[in-house]
Design a protein around this motif. Structure first.
Motif, PDB file in Angstrom:
ATOM      1  N   ALA A  64      43.421  38.166  49.579  1.00  0.00           N
ATOM      2  CA  ALA A  64      43.030  38.837  48.334  1.00  0.00           C
ATOM      3  C   ALA A  64      44.226  39.389  47.575  1.00  0.00           C
ATOM      4  N   ALA A  65      45.132  40.045  48.262  1.00  0.00           N
ATOM      5  CA  ALA A  65      46.296  40.622  47.583  1.00  0.00           C
ATOM      6  C   ALA A  65      47.154  39.519  46.956  1.00  0.00           C
ATOM      7  N   LYS A  66      47.294  38.391  47.653  1.00  0.00           N
ATOM      8  CA  LYS A  66      48.065  37.271  47.118  1.00  0.00           C
ATOM      9  C   LYS A  66      47.411  36.708  45.865  1.00  0.00           C
ATOM     10  N   ALA A  67      46.067  36.638  45.866  1.00  0.00           N
ATOM     11  CA  ALA A  67      45.357  36.139  44.685  1.00  0.00           C
ATOM     12  C   ALA A  67      45.636  37.021  43.478  1.00  0.00           C
ATOM     13  N   CYS A  68      45.625  38.345  43.670  1.00  0.00           N
ATOM     14  CA  CYS A  68      45.969  39.251  42.563  1.00  0.00           C
ATOM     15  C   CYS A  68      47.416  39.045  42.131  1.00  0.00           C
ATOM     16  N   GLY A  69      48.289  38.803  43.105  1.00  0.00           N
ATOM     17  CA  GLY A  69      49.703  38.643  42.797  1.00  0.00           C
ATOM     18  C   GLY A  69      49.996  37.464  41.906  1.00  0.00           C
ATOM     19  N   THR A  70      49.170  36.424  41.948  1.00  0.00           N
ATOM     20  CA  THR A  70      49.400  35.284  41.071  1.00  0.00           C
ATOM     21  C   THR A  70      49.190  35.646  39.610  1.00  0.00           C
ATOM     22  N   LEU A  71      48.504  36.741  39.357  1.00  0.00           N
ATOM     23  CA  LEU A  71      48.337  37.245  37.995  1.00  0.00           C
ATOM     24  C   LEU A  71      49.288  38.401  37.703  1.00  0.00           C
ATOM     25  N   ASN A  72      50.283  38.576  38.573  1.00  0.00           N
ATOM     26  CA  ASN A  72      51.213  39.700  38.456  1.00  0.00           C
ATOM     27  C   ASN A  72      50.484  41.038  38.546  1.00  0.00           C
ATOM     28  N   GLU A  73      49.434  41.070  39.355  1.00  0.00           N
ATOM     29  CA  GLU A  73      48.656  42.286  39.565  1.00  0.00           C
ATOM     30  C   GLU A  73      48.559  42.561  41.066  1.00  0.00           C
ATOM     31  N   ARG A  74      47.880  43.645  41.415  1.00  0.00           N
ATOM     32  CA  ARG A  74      47.668  44.013  42.812  1.00  0.00           C
ATOM     33  C   ARG A  74      46.207  44.405  42.996  1.00  0.00           C
ATOM     34  N   LEU A  75      45.773  44.553  44.218  1.00  0.00           N
ATOM     35  CA  LEU A  75      44.418  45.027  44.470  1.00  0.00           C
ATOM     36  C   LEU A  75      44.251  46.425  43.892  1.00  0.00           C
ATOM     37  N   ILE A  76      43.133  46.666  43.207  1.00  0.00           N
ATOM     38  CA  ILE A  76      42.903  47.977  42.631  1.00  0.00           C
ATOM     39  C   ILE A  76      42.588  48.964  43.742  1.00  0.00           C
ATOM     40  N   SER A  77      42.945  50.210  43.547  1.00  0.00           N
ATOM     41  CA  SER A  77      42.793  51.217  44.586  1.00  0.00           C
ATOM     42  C   SER A  77      41.483  51.988  44.430  1.00  0.00           C
ATOM     43  N   GLN A 105      26.505  44.061  46.678  1.00  0.00           N
ATOM     44  CA  GLN A 105      27.571  43.114  46.988  1.00  0.00           C
ATOM     45  C   GLN A 105      28.900  43.847  47.147  1.00  0.00           C
ATOM     46  N   ASP A 106      29.678  43.462  48.150  1.00  0.00           N
ATOM     47  CA  ASP A 106      30.976  44.076  48.397  1.00  0.00           C
ATOM     48  C   ASP A 106      32.070  43.370  47.602  1.00  0.00           C
ATOM     49  N   PHE A 107      33.026  44.172  47.109  1.00  0.00           N
ATOM     50  CA  PHE A 107      34.201  43.666  46.414  1.00  0.00           C
ATOM     51  C   PHE A 107      35.431  44.178  47.142  1.00  0.00           C
ATOM     52  N   ILE A 108      36.405  43.303  47.334  1.00  0.00           N
ATOM     53  CA  ILE A 108      37.630  43.702  48.022  1.00  0.00           C
ATOM     54  C   ILE A 108      38.506  44.516  47.087  1.00  0.00           C
ATOM     55  N   ILE A 109      38.936  45.686  47.558  1.00  0.00           N
ATOM     56  CA  ILE A 109      39.907  46.513  46.850  1.00  0.00           C
ATOM     57  C   ILE A 109      41.028  46.841  47.822  1.00  0.00           C
ATOM     58  N   SER A 110      41.989  47.635  47.398  1.00  0.00           N
ATOM     59  CA  SER A 110      43.085  47.988  48.273  1.00  0.00           C
ATOM     60  C   SER A 110      42.576  48.809  49.459  1.00  0.00           C
TER      61      SER A 110
END
Length: 285
Positions: A64-77, A105-110
């Motif tokens: 998940a963190a890598k997927a955010c990184g492809t958009l130059n973002e990170r997992l939200i906290s 439904q669960d969503f992955i965050i930091s």
């Protein structure tokens, strides 16, 4: 018909979606849609008090963190969500209402998960689960320019979409994905009908508006462009959950008007009403 054929190719987003940076992994919309979540109250003076997030499709928790990184973002906290609790409560509840997410439904965050608890009408926070379940991902959205006159494409917010026979480089602001100055026809000969844009194998800059058509001594005959603003880029090939399209034709009686006017920019409308807004340049020459 000419314009509809062009729009259908652009809005279908049929191939790889990637951030155009040489040193990052590429996020393909063969695996994920991309949605900007923003609780838009249409009060531009209040934008600084709100934040947005980018929703990705299901991913293993370990990726998940890598997927955010492809958009130059990170997992939200969790802290960011709690600081803007009402915004995320309404956005996640809307996802459930619109059928984009299931109740609870669960969503992955930091460092954990968040979900909209429909029964208790609240957000639930949970620890990171065991295993490597595939869950939807919530990333930060650091592109904070909120108005059409302040939104600028940068290496951090640009995105490239192959569609039809070309690639289109657009970008995002706080509220929407933006693709501007997309040619839908070749420059026509004077007093002749236009024809479908014939360019192929090109990477076209869709981060700036095209010229207005000739009027009152200004403009260019190379002016047949569309602009697209949308909060949602679908997964490649998917025909599920597609958005309605609002098509805006400016006025002016061939003497004035342009599809790039800040006063009729589609970003706010697309964000608030959860639809795709298309504006057009046209002319008589």
């Amino acid at each position: 018909m000419l314009l509809l054929l062009t729009l259908s190719a652009l809005l279908a987003v049929p191939a790889v979606l990637a951030v155009p940076t040489s040193n990052s992994a590429r996020l393909a919309n063969t695996d994920s849609s991309l949605t900007i979540l923003y609780q838009n109250n249409l009060n531009g003076t209040d934008d600084a008090n709100h934040i947005a997030a980018i929703l990705l499709g299901a991913s293993p928790a370990s990726q998940a963190a890598k997927a955010c990184g492809t958009l130059n973002e990170r997992l939200i906290s969790r802290a960011a969500i709690e600081a803007h609790y009402d915004d995320f409560y309404h956005q996640l509840s809307y996802l459930v209402y619109s059928g984009r997410a299931n109740a609870n439904q669960d969503f992955i965050i930091s460092n954990g998960l968040v979900s909209f608890n429909q029964r208790r009408a609240c957000l639930d926070f949970k620890p990171t689960p065991y295993g490597n379940r595939r869950l939807s991902v919530l990333c930060t959205q650091s592109a904070n320019a909120s108005q059409p006159t302040t939104a600028v494409a940068t290496s951090q917010n640009e995105i490239t979409i192959p569609a039809g026979r070309n690639k289109y480089v657009g970008y995002r602001n706080l509220k929407s994905w933006r693709f501007s100055g997309i040619p839908y026809a070749d420059q026509p000969q004077r007093w002749h009908h236009s024809s479908v844009y014939s360019g192929a194998g090109q990477t076209l800059n869709a981060t700036v508006f095209g010229s207005q058509c000739p009027q009152n001594g200004a403009g260019s005959e190379d002016c047949l462009f569309v602009n697209i603003q949308t909060p949602y880029i679908p997964k490649a090939g998917s025909k599920q959950k597609l958005k309605a399209v609002y098509f805006w034709i400016h006025g002016g009686g061939f003497n004035g008007g342009v599809g790039s006017s800040p006063g009729t920019d589609g970003g706010n409308l697309a964000s608030r009403e959860d639809l795709v807004v298309v504006t057009i340049n046209y002319g008589k020459f």
